[in-house]
Motif scaffolding. Structure first.
Motif, PDB file in Angstrom:
ATOM      1  N   VAL A  73     -10.318   0.815  -1.584  1.00 48.14           N
ATOM      2  CA  VAL A  73     -10.362   1.642  -0.373  1.00 48.14           C
ATOM      3  C   VAL A  73     -11.425   1.054   0.553  1.00 48.14           C
ATOM      4  CG1 VAL A  73     -10.846   3.930   0.580  1.00 48.14           C
ATOM      5  CG2 VAL A  73      -9.575   3.712  -1.566  1.00 48.14           C
ATOM      6  N   ARG A 126     -12.812   4.019   3.785  1.00 43.30           N
ATOM      7  CA  ARG A 126     -12.066   5.278   3.708  1.00 43.30           C
ATOM      8  C   ARG A 126     -10.944   5.347   4.772  1.00 43.30           C
ATOM      9  NH1 ARG A 126     -13.537   9.397  -0.069  1.00 43.30           N
ATOM     10  NH2 ARG A 126     -14.756   8.203  -1.587  1.00 43.30           N
ATOM     11  N   TYR A 169      -8.469   2.332   4.906  1.00 40.14           N
ATOM     12  CA  TYR A 169      -7.377   1.502   4.414  1.00 40.14           C
ATOM     13  C   TYR A 169      -7.363   1.491   2.896  1.00 40.14           C
ATOM     14  CZ  TYR A 169      -7.294  -0.245   9.190  1.00 40.14           C
ATOM     15  OH  TYR A 169      -7.222  -0.334  10.552  1.00 40.14           O
ATOM     16  N   GLY A 170      -6.169   1.374   2.344  1.00 34.43           N
ATOM     17  CA  GLY A 170      -6.026   1.288   0.904  1.00 34.43           C
ATOM     18  C   GLY A 170      -5.203   0.074   0.515  1.00 34.43           C
ATOM     19  N   VAL A 171      -5.608  -0.568  -0.567  1.00 33.38           N
ATOM     20  CA  VAL A 171      -4.856  -1.702  -1.100  1.00 33.38           C
ATOM     21  C   VAL A 171      -4.648  -1.441  -2.583  1.00 33.38           C
ATOM     22  CG1 VAL A 171      -4.803  -4.189  -1.456  1.00 33.38           C
ATOM     23  CG2 VAL A 171      -5.922  -3.247   0.586  1.00 33.38           C
TER      24      VAL A 171
END
Lengths: 50, 229
Positions: free
Chosen positions: B197, B200, B202-204
């Motif tokens: 993350v 807070r 973007y998420g991969v």
């Protein structure tokens, strides 16, 4: 799921929007995070690893 | 990889939180790939990496230890040959990252105490080092990472005072922090690890290629606005 893209404005995309970022396939936004990268990258889940 | 950010005046920090378990083979591969991505990142000095706890199997009975192959066969219902085929693939990819996994010696355990020790180490600025040491201990060295003597030894190797490690392991300190990380993961929609993350925003998900992680760092860094804290 369609919605406003935000790459030009720079504003954070709203949950549910599709983000169009060069180099990434557009992906929907769950739970406030914009998800980047491939959908099928290997993970471990539920005690098992793909 | 540093655990604290060093900021150049005029540049902004970039926080990368990584949800991971110490028994997770894809997590160790993902860790190495993130490290490579950060090394290549133009603003590497601004990156702060924080390791978050995620137990892959919190229902694993405490104190129960079994060979990883047996555990995987029981979980998947697969044959010994199928389990070995699955693990051979991840072993090969780990080897590409310089990691020599040994599933013949790996022992499946409940990882709550391991994560509590990592949280203790985190209070001393040693969270990343502790997470690395425990990944190596389980996946490469065949260590039993729920054994308190083992955890104490491994913690002291990265600089945690022995008395502190023993005190934590004798009680339930940091159990709430481990649960807190898990709750945050659920709130963010994280169901598998490794999960990265960035600020807070973007998420991969998963052990993505280095280039993908580098592009994600760049995207997150160039995002306008104040990073979430």
């Amino acid at each position: 799921m369609n919605g406003p893209t935000s790459t030009e404005s720079g504003a954070a995309p709203q949950s549910g929007a599709v983000l169009d970022v060069p180099g990434f396939a557009p992906l929907a936004v769950p739970s406030g995070l914009v998800i980047l990268g491939a959908e099928d990258a290997p993970v471990c889940a539920d005690g098992r690893c793909a | 990889m540093r655990g604290r950010a060093l900021r150049v005046s005029g540049e902004r920090p970039l926080r990368v939180e990584v949800w991971s378990d110490v028994v997770c083979p894809w997590c160790y591969i993902g860790k190495r790939r993130l490290e490579k991505a950060v090394e290549r990142f133009e603003h590497a000095e601004n990156v702060e990496v924080v390791w978050r706890s995620f137990q892959l199997d919190p229902s694993h009975a405490k104190g129960v230890r079994m060979p990883v192959y047996d555990m995987l066969a029981a979980k998947t219902g697969g044959s010994a040959e199928q389990v070995r085929a699955m693990t051979d693939r991840v072993k090969a990819l780990a080897a590409d990252e310089g990691l020599t996994y040994d599933f013949d010696r790996a022992v499946a355990v409940n990882t709550l105490d391991a994560h509590r020790v990592i949280h203790l180490a985190g209070t001393l600025g040693l969270g990343a080092e502790a997470h690395e040491r425990l990944l190596r201990a389980h996946l490469i060295e065949g260590e039993t990472v729920d054994d308190h003597e083992t955890l104490t030894r491994l913690a002291t190797e990265v600089g945690v005072p022995e008395d502190d490690a023993r005190r934590v392991l004798a009680g339930d300190e940091y159990a709430r922090d481990v649960e807190g990380d898990f709750s945050e993961a659920r709130a963010l929609g994280i169901t598998g690890v490794p999960f990265f993350v960035l600020d807070r925003a973007y998420g991969v998900s998963g052990a993505q290629p280095v280039d993908t992680l580098l592009a994600a760092l760049t995207t997150a860094y160039e995002r306008e606005g104040t990073p979430a804290r």
